[in-house]
Write an enzyme that holds these catalytic residues in place. Structure first.
Site, PDB file in Angstrom:
ATOM      1  N   CYS A   1       6.728 -12.114  -2.332  1.00 31.05           N
ATOM      2  CA  CYS A   1       7.560 -12.671  -1.066  1.00 31.05           C
ATOM      3  C   CYS A   1       6.589 -12.508   0.279  1.00 31.05           C
ATOM      4  O   CYS A   1       5.913 -13.293   0.322  1.00 31.05           O
ATOM      5  CB  CYS A   1       9.002 -11.886  -0.990  1.00 31.05           C
TER       6      CYS A   1
ATOM      7  N   HIS B   1      10.761 -12.674  -6.429  1.00 29.35           N
ATOM      8  CA  HIS B   1      10.668 -11.258  -6.637  1.00 29.35           C
ATOM      9  C   HIS B   1      10.724 -10.832  -8.186  1.00 29.35           C
ATOM     10  O   HIS B   1      11.662 -10.548  -8.970  1.00 29.35           O
ATOM     11  CB  HIS B   1      11.773 -10.379  -6.034  1.00 29.35           C
TER      12      HIS B   1
ATOM     13  N   GLU C   1       9.653  -8.195  -9.920  1.00 26.95           N
ATOM     14  CA  GLU C   1       9.887  -7.186 -10.109  1.00 26.95           C
ATOM     15  C   GLU C   1      11.679  -6.712 -10.747  1.00 26.95           C
ATOM     16  O   GLU C   1      11.979  -5.989 -11.494  1.00 26.95           O
ATOM     17  CB  GLU C   1       9.806  -6.265  -8.968  1.00 26.95           C
TER      18      GLU C   1
HETATM   19  N1  GLN Z   1      10.896 -12.036   5.726  1.00 29.05           N
HETATM   20  C1  GLN Z   1      10.585 -12.779   4.858  1.00 29.05           C
HETATM   21  C2  GLN Z   1      11.561 -14.042   4.591  1.00 29.05           C
HETATM   22  O1  GLN Z   1      12.566 -13.789   5.125  1.00 29.05           O
HETATM   23  C3  GLN Z   1      10.205 -12.434   3.346  1.00 29.05           C
HETATM   24  C4  GLN Z   1      11.247 -11.721   2.790  1.00 29.05           C
HETATM   25  C5  GLN Z   1      11.136 -10.825   1.555  1.00 29.05           C
HETATM   26  O2  GLN Z   1       9.827 -10.281   1.467  1.00 29.05           O
HETATM   27  N2  GLN Z   1      11.955 -10.560   0.687  1.00 29.05           N
HETATM   28  O3  GLN Z   1      11.291 -15.022   4.155  1.00 29.05           O
END
Ligand code: GLN
Length: 532
Positions: free
Chosen positions: A381, A507, A509
């Site tokens: 992410c 994600h 995970e």
């Molecule tokens: N801050 C980033 C976004 O909002 C990544 C979010 C995250 O890593 N879950 O896109």
């Protein structure tokens, strides 16, 4: 349909989630259709807006709910999928009631905790079983018995027990036995008091699970039984263990599953089938070698903030008989000067998800180091977004490239908001959340890892790789190997010139399971073990 309620006594953080998941696993391994849900007594509608320091990781379900991290344990242990209905908070309950009251559903009536709040809690206790025919629904009640905010939940569970009877509703109370170093004794008084507290609310626990640093003697068990009205065979010992993945076996040894089935008047057939779990544990306990992986994030002081990532690495390691030596590194501490020293000896670099400006430059420095030295890299992410920023700055030479999350005025907004996010003012539950399809490009590392053209992975972010710059990035050697077809959004990036460099907007995970490790983590750990 049967219901098990798990309450906690004496102190918090006794591992109620793990105990619930372990019991669920044992019953499932005996062939029962099981699900687990969590009720949290706080007033936030969901934990999505909470700081990780406050609450640990926010676990995202397939259907896009931001939930308590215990749902992660349920999914990982049982290999099941949970949903937005599997995590209920007092905030959600009150929101429902207040909306109904405003609509006029209660015209002429006073809306009260009893019966309105308790009725709504009861409705939610049984909601999952109305949608699917489970044999047993296990409900973990958050908080500690005696908390003011837990009272309506205990009352609602008491009522359900009264209505359905003792062969359909069971109470398990998880408690702490205190060990006094000075006299070298186990003390049961706090447990007695917390059971009393439950009894005062009209609930008699059927089973006590006693967290204890030392084994409980026969005498101690008998004493606890006598003073709490719980049969001796239902006083279960839960010793501190080196890994949470042994908890199901410990509870099995204590015959917790049999005690439960007997109380429910269900047949106790043979043994639970935990073959796959045992195979995983063998690898975990007899690793052939160790792999050192740096986890770079900004909430590293609180390991719970990265719970699912940590567990996904352990799953992947166990199945390869590789011990993961996780080096927690605060991204804020990393600089061009100390990077080589701080990352000396690491065989893999994982840059974690996150929000906001703090620690970004340290992440960029770490990713540059991984890219230039050929060290296996996985960016999740925000970790993927920063990998794109790093590439734009140091390969394309756009030194001011950034995400508009950190710098709204950057001349190269390589990571930016989608139009639908731009006008969003409400914070709660408005990110790109939950599972989305991702099409995998053939002949890429991503394809090698997934071995299929389409996967579904879970998201939680607002920002995306900005397609305006995709051509330039690709021409310079960054490959977009996974996309969300409907909107042509980059989901996976990689560097074909590097032995293992991959960033994912989602994600992975959240979908790793004890019995089914996630392919991306498996490949990352494999690449790291091969890197010397
Ligand atoms: N801050 C980033 C976004 O909002 C990544 C979010 C995250 O890593 N879950 O896109």
């Amino acid at each position: 349909m049967r219901y098990i309620f798990i309450t906690g006594g004496v102190v918090s953080s006794l591992g109620k989630g793990i105990v619930a998941a372990s019991l669920g696993k044992l019953l499932q391994a005996r062939g029962h259709h099981i699900t687990l849900q969590k009720f949290d007594p706080y007033l936030n509608v969901d934990p999505g807006t909470l700081n990780p320091y406050e609450h640990g990781e926010v676990f995202v379900t397939h259907d896009g709910a931001e939930t308590d991290l215990d749902l992660g344990h349920y999914e990982r242990f049982l290999g099941i999928q949970t949903s937005r209905d599997h995590n209920v908070t007092t905030g959600k309950i009150y929101q429902t009631l207040i909306e109904r009251e405003r609509k006029g559903d209660y015209l002429g009536k006073t809306v009260q905790i009893i019966p309105h709040v308790t009725d709504e809690i009861k409705r939610r206790f049984t909601l999952l079983s109305q949608k699917e025919s489970y044999d047993i629904v296990i409900t973990e009640l958050g908080g500690t018995v005696g908390d003011i905010e837990s009272l309506p939940y205990i009352e609602a569970a008491r009522q359900l027990h009264y209505e359905l009877g003792p062969t359909r509703v069971l109470f398990i109370h998880l408690t702490l036995i205190v060990y006094l170093e000075a006299t070298q004794e186990l003390k049961t008084k706090p447990t007695q008091h917390s059971v009393r507290e439950l009894q005062r609310s009209g609930v008699q626990p059927d089973v006590l699970i006693c967290r204890t640093p030392k084994p409980l003697s026969r005498e101690v068990r008998s004493k606890i039984a006598l003073l709490t009205n719980v049969p001796r065979n239902a006083v279960i010992q839960a010793l501190d263990l080196p890994t949470i993945y042994e908890v199901p076996f410990q509870l099995r040894k204590e015959k917790l599953d049999e005690v439960i089935l007997r109380k429910f008047r269900l047949p106790v057939r043979a043994e639970p089938d935990l073959t796959r779990w045992e195979a995983f544990l063998r690898g975990l306990h007899q690793p052939m070698h160790t792999v050192r992986i740096a986890l770079i994030g900004k909430y590293v002081e609180l390991h719970d903030a990265y719970k699912s990532i940590q567990e996904a690495l352990i799953h992947a390691g166990g199945w390869q008989a590789v011990q993961i030596d996780l080096l927690w590194i605060h991204s804020q501490e990393l600089t061009q000067e100390n990077i080589a020293r701080r990352l000396r000896d690491v065989q893999g670099i994982l840059v974690a998800p996150g929000f906001g400006e703090r620690g970004i430059e340290g992440k960029i420095t770490a990713i540059r180091y991984a890219r230039e030295r050929g060290i296996p890299f996985l960016g999740i992410c925000l970790g993927m977004q920063v990998a794109v920023i790093e590439f734009a700055r140091h390969v394309l030479g756009w030194s001011e490239a950034h995400s508009t999350e950190m710098n709204p005025h950057t001349p190269y907004p390589v990571i930016d908001l989608m139009p639908e996010q731009r006008h969003q003012r409400q914070k709660g539950g408005t990110m790109r959340l939950g599972a989305y399809p991702c099409a995998i490009e053939p002949d890429t590392l991503a394809w090698e890892i997934y071995q299929k053209p389409l996967v579904h992975e879970r998201h939680r972010h607002r920002y995306e790789l900005n397609n305006t710059y995709r051509k330039d990035l690709e021409a310079a050697g960054l490959k977009v190997s996974g996309i969300y077809p409907e909107k042509n959004l980059a989901e996976i990036i990689e560097l074909p010139s590097h032995p293992f460099f991959i960033g994912v907007q989602f994600h992975p995970e959240f979908q790793s399971r004890v019995e089914e490790p996630h392919p991306l983590f498996r490949a990352f750990v494999e690449a790291a073990s091969q890197h010397s």
